[in-house]
Enzyme design. Sequence first.
Site, PDB file in Angstrom:
ATOM      1  N   LYS A 114       8.867  29.873 -18.375  1.00 20.70           N
ATOM      2  CA  LYS A 114       8.078  28.750 -17.849  1.00 20.70           C
ATOM      3  C   LYS A 114       6.856  29.290 -17.114  1.00 20.70           C
ATOM      4  O   LYS A 114       6.973  30.258 -16.350  1.00 20.70           O
ATOM      5  CB  LYS A 114       8.932  27.895 -16.904  1.00 20.70           C
ATOM      6  CG  LYS A 114       8.139  26.744 -16.283  1.00 20.70           C
ATOM      7  CD  LYS A 114       9.028  25.719 -15.592  1.00 20.70           C
ATOM      8  CE  LYS A 114       9.515  26.106 -14.216  1.00 20.70           C
ATOM      9  NZ  LYS A 114       8.450  26.366 -13.232  1.00 20.70           N
ATOM     10  N   GLU A 183       5.777  18.110 -11.718  1.00 19.73           N
ATOM     11  CA  GLU A 183       6.252  18.180 -10.328  1.00 19.73           C
ATOM     12  C   GLU A 183       5.357  17.362  -9.406  1.00 19.73           C
ATOM     13  O   GLU A 183       4.127  17.528  -9.398  1.00 19.73           O
ATOM     14  CB  GLU A 183       6.305  19.656  -9.867  1.00 19.73           C
ATOM     15  CG  GLU A 183       6.735  19.789  -8.413  1.00 19.73           C
ATOM     16  CD  GLU A 183       7.206  21.182  -8.014  1.00 19.73           C
ATOM     17  OE1 GLU A 183       7.283  22.072  -8.875  1.00 19.73           O
ATOM     18  OE2 GLU A 183       7.484  21.355  -6.808  1.00 19.73           O
TER      19      GLU A 183
HETATM   20  O1  KIV Z   1      10.970  27.487  -9.207  1.00 20.60           O
HETATM   21  C1  KIV Z   1      11.523  26.398  -9.416  1.00 20.60           C
HETATM   22  O2  KIV Z   1      12.663  26.158  -9.013  1.00 20.60           O
HETATM   23  C2  KIV Z   1      10.784  25.399 -10.151  1.00 20.60           C
HETATM   24  C3  KIV Z   1      11.326  24.001 -10.136  1.00 20.60           C
HETATM   25  C4  KIV Z   1      11.013  23.378  -8.849  1.00 20.60           C
HETATM   26  C5  KIV Z   1      10.834  23.209 -11.293  1.00 20.60           C
HETATM   27  O3  KIV Z   1       9.764  25.689 -10.725  1.00 20.60           O
END
Ligand code: KIV
Length: 274
Positions: A114, A183
């Site tokens: 991600k 988010e």
């Molecule tokens: O780092 C994380 O936990 C995240 C979530 C808040 C989506 O990116």
Amino acid sequence: MKKVTTTVLKKMKRENEKISMLTAYDCPTAKIMDDAEVDVILVGDSLGMVVLGYNDTIKVTVEDIIHHTSAVSRGAKRCMIVADMPFLSYHQGKYNSVKNAGRLIQEGNANAVKLEGGVEIIEDIKAIINAGIPVMGHLGLTPQSVNKIGGYYIQGKSVEEAEKIIADAVALEKAGVFSIVLECVPCELSKAITDRLSIPTIGIGAGKCCDGQVLVTNDLLGSYQGHIPKFVKQYENIGEKTKNAVEEYIKEVKNGQFPEECHEFHSKELEKIE
Ligand code: KIV
């Protein structure tokens, strides 16, 4: 056991089945979540705050994420494991972005990575996908840019800001990401994006219109003692339960109540020793 893949998640969106995603950073927690049949585990860089004790996510390294993702992969077999690419691990040229993403897959055993950001990182995203690595996007509040944004604020409240986030989401889908985390954005915006895209949106502080939801597990369980945002629903208070158990243990050690007979080992032969 059917492994959750990018194809499964896209099918869930088509069939209106909501996607559940939670963060995990260790093997036993990942196993519990996998047994409970969560769809996706995110080894988020929230690790920095809720496990490593930093003030933000900036100090988390690729090594940290590899270490914790490989622990999670030893506990979770069915769900998809997504590893966060940490701060500056995808801003120093496509070669470095692919190399770092590859390490999270090869050494951490993640199924996908991600990245936070929109069109400004699109070439890095394309290069990672071209290397055969599935990418999840992350738009709206992007905590790695906290110093630039000036705090953890709701994003996309004005029409101009919302249009930029929509354009980013469309560009990410076109580049080939399989899903996007939204988010801290208004529900009106998350709905507009969710309706427009054929890939699933996963919301955190983005309302119920998203195709799925994610929370930081330590917030949900009440084991993180820092600030808890308004969008968190706390399902347990493990922090308080842990404190009570530890206080009970200390009391019993001090007053000799623990250990009891049932916790002891004995040897008949040693009974003869004076
Ligand atoms: O780092 C994380 O936990 C995240 C979530 C808040 C989506 O990116």
